[in-house]
Structures are given as C-alpha cells and as structure tokens.
Design a protein around this motif. Structure first.
Motif, PDB file in Angstrom:
ATOM      1  N   LEU A 220      65.074  -8.879 -13.566  1.00 24.48           N
ATOM      2  CA  LEU A 220      66.164  -7.938 -13.303  1.00 24.48           C
ATOM      3  C   LEU A 220      66.811  -7.468 -14.598  1.00 24.48           C
ATOM      4  N   PHE A 221      67.001  -8.374 -15.520  1.00 25.26           N
ATOM      5  CA  PHE A 221      67.596  -8.018 -16.809  1.00 25.26           C
ATOM      6  C   PHE A 221      66.717  -7.013 -17.544  1.00 25.26           C
ATOM      7  N   LEU A 222      65.417  -7.243 -17.585  1.00 24.34           N
ATOM      8  CA  LEU A 222      64.511  -6.340 -18.273  1.00 24.34           C
ATOM      9  C   LEU A 222      64.484  -4.966 -17.620  1.00 24.34           C
ATOM     10  N   CYS A 223      64.566  -4.916 -16.301  1.00 22.98           N
ATOM     11  CA  CYS A 223      64.632  -3.625 -15.599  1.00 22.98           C
ATOM     12  C   CYS A 223      65.912  -2.886 -15.957  1.00 22.98           C
ATOM     13  N   LEU A 224      67.012  -3.604 -16.013  1.00 27.58           N
ATOM     14  CA  LEU A 224      68.296  -3.002 -16.352  1.00 27.58           C
ATOM     15  C   LEU A 224      68.280  -2.460 -17.775  1.00 27.58           C
ATOM     16  N   VAL A 225      67.750  -3.225 -18.708  1.00 28.86           N
ATOM     17  CA  VAL A 225      67.688  -2.785 -20.106  1.00 28.86           C
ATOM     18  C   VAL A 225      66.838  -1.531 -20.233  1.00 28.86           C
ATOM     19  N   SER A 226      65.699  -1.486 -19.580  1.00 31.02           N
ATOM     20  CA  SER A 226      64.839  -0.305 -19.676  1.00 31.02           C
ATOM     21  C   SER A 226      65.506   0.909 -19.037  1.00 31.02           C
ATOM     22  N   THR A 227      66.266   0.701 -17.975  1.00 28.49           N
ATOM     23  CA  THR A 227      66.995   1.799 -17.336  1.00 28.49           C
ATOM     24  C   THR A 227      68.087   2.317 -18.253  1.00 28.49           C
ATOM     25  N   LEU A 228      68.811   1.429 -18.898  1.00 34.36           N
ATOM     26  CA  LEU A 228      69.872   1.845 -19.812  1.00 34.36           C
ATOM     27  C   LEU A 228      69.307   2.582 -21.019  1.00 34.36           C
ATOM     28  N   ARG A 229      68.188   2.145 -21.520  1.00 35.42           N
ATOM     29  CA  ARG A 229      67.555   2.838 -22.643  1.00 35.42           C
ATOM     30  C   ARG A 229      67.136   4.236 -22.240  1.00 35.42           C
ATOM     31  N   ALA A 230      66.619   4.392 -21.041  1.00 40.73           N
ATOM     32  CA  ALA A 230      66.183   5.704 -20.574  1.00 40.73           C
ATOM     33  C   ALA A 230      67.376   6.640 -20.398  1.00 40.73           C
ATOM     34  N   ALA A 231      68.551   6.090 -20.144  1.00 44.92           N
ATOM     35  CA  ALA A 231      69.736   6.900 -19.905  1.00 44.92           C
ATOM     36  C   ALA A 231      70.498   7.228 -21.191  1.00 44.92           C
ATOM     37  N   THR A 232      69.969   6.836 -22.347  1.00 45.07           N
ATOM     38  CA  THR A 232      70.639   7.112 -23.610  1.00 45.07           C
ATOM     39  C   THR A 232      70.731   8.620 -23.806  1.00 45.07           C
ATOM     40  N   PRO A 233      71.936   9.130 -24.086  1.00 46.96           N
ATOM     41  CA  PRO A 233      72.079  10.574 -24.246  1.00 46.96           C
ATOM     42  C   PRO A 233      71.393  11.076 -25.508  1.00 46.96           C
ATOM     43  N   SER A 234      71.038  12.330 -25.495  1.00 52.05           N
ATOM     44  CA  SER A 234      70.448  12.947 -26.682  1.00 52.05           C
ATOM     45  C   SER A 234      71.123  14.294 -26.890  1.00 52.05           C
ATOM     46  N   PRO A 235      71.081  14.802 -28.114  1.00 55.57           N
ATOM     47  CA  PRO A 235      71.704  16.097 -28.375  1.00 55.57           C
ATOM     48  C   PRO A 235      71.068  17.191 -27.523  1.00 55.57           C
ATOM     49  N   PRO A 236      71.819  18.237 -27.232  1.00 52.89           N
ATOM     50  CA  PRO A 236      71.271  19.327 -26.415  1.00 52.89           C
ATOM     51  C   PRO A 236      70.168  20.075 -27.161  1.00 52.89           C
ATOM     52  N   ASP A 237      69.336  20.759 -26.423  1.00 50.98           N
ATOM     53  CA  ASP A 237      68.249  21.529 -27.019  1.00 50.98           C
ATOM     54  C   ASP A 237      68.789  22.899 -27.440  1.00 50.98           C
ATOM     55  N   THR A 238      69.593  22.890 -28.483  1.00 54.82           N
ATOM     56  CA  THR A 238      70.190  24.086 -29.071  1.00 54.82           C
ATOM     57  C   THR A 238      69.967  23.999 -30.576  1.00 54.82           C
ATOM     58  N   PRO A 239      70.201  25.074 -31.315  1.00 56.80           N
ATOM     59  CA  PRO A 239      70.052  24.966 -32.782  1.00 56.80           C
ATOM     60  C   PRO A 239      70.905  23.842 -33.379  1.00 56.80           C
ATOM     61  N   ALA A 240      72.150  23.735 -32.954  1.00 59.51           N
ATOM     62  CA  ALA A 240      73.018  22.670 -33.476  1.00 59.51           C
ATOM     63  C   ALA A 240      72.524  21.296 -33.031  1.00 59.51           C
ATOM     64  N   GLY A 241      72.079  21.187 -31.792  1.00 56.81           N
ATOM     65  CA  GLY A 241      71.566  19.914 -31.292  1.00 56.81           C
ATOM     66  C   GLY A 241      70.317  19.474 -32.034  1.00 56.81           C
ATOM     67  N   ARG A 242      69.433  20.423 -32.333  1.00 57.72           N
ATOM     68  CA  ARG A 242      68.225  20.088 -33.095  1.00 57.72           C
ATOM     69  C   ARG A 242      68.576  19.660 -34.521  1.00 57.72           C
ATOM     70  N   ARG A 243      69.609  20.273 -35.095  1.00 57.93           N
ATOM     71  CA  ARG A 243      70.045  19.887 -36.441  1.00 57.93           C
ATOM     72  C   ARG A 243      70.595  18.458 -36.426  1.00 57.93           C
ATOM     73  N   ILE A 244      71.388  18.136 -35.404  1.00 55.65           N
ATOM     74  CA  ILE A 244      71.919  16.773 -35.277  1.00 55.65           C
ATOM     75  C   ILE A 244      70.780  15.778 -35.093  1.00 55.65           C
TER      76      ILE A 244
END
Length: 94
Positions: free
Chosen positions: A11-35
């Motif tokens: 259960l712990f390993l499933c939770l960790v993999s789910t949290l990693r998948a939910a990590t936010p990323s910058p938007p697909d915009t020029p500024a987001g790509r620069r970040i």
C-alpha cells in the motif's frame, strides 16, 4: 504478522507512486518551458547544462551586458548552494 507488513508495504509503494505521478509541472507555454529548462539545468548542476540554458534563454542584448559563461557560472553557483529546485504551482495575478 509478516503478511500484514507485506500488505502495508504494498500500500505504501502504491501511494508513493501515485503521489509521484501527481507532481505538478510547469504549463506548456513559453514561460513554462523556460522554467522547465531552468529546473533541468539546476538538477544537472553542470557547466554544460547551465551554458545551454543561458544560450537558449537569454537575449543577445542581455549576453552583451554579461557574457553567457559569466551568467552560467553564477547560476551554477546558485545550483551548488541550493541543489535541485522543485516546481509547485503557478501563481496567477489577481
């Protein structure tokens, strides 16, 4: 007792993999790509990565004021002090 530990571990390993998948990323915009490029350069912490970031993200006028190698050196120093950076969210102006 051992089956409980195995279940808890699974259960712990499933939770960790789910949290990693939910990590936010910058938007697909020029500024987001620069970040995203800056985050990658800070994670790599190499002169080559910083120089590539500076070359691809600073204007010719900015590089006339301060050369790419100097800017890359300052960023590399910051990366060495702070380590990798994490993106958390975009803050919108109100």
């Amino acid at each position: 007792m051992k089956p409980r530990y195995a279940t808890a571990l699974a259960l712990f390993l499933c939770l960790v993999s789910t949290l990693r998948a939910a990590t936010p990323s910058p938007p697909d915009t020029p500024a987001g790509r620069r970040i995203q490029a800056l985050l990658g350069a800070f994670e790599a912490r190499t002169a080559e990565a910083m120089e590539a970031f500076v070359a691809g993200n600073f204007s010719a006028d900015a590089l006339k004021e301060s050369p790419a190698s100097q800017r890359a050196g300052r960023l590399l120093g910051m990366a060495g002090e702070t380590g990798p950076l994490e993106f958390h969210r975009v803050v919108r102006r109100t």
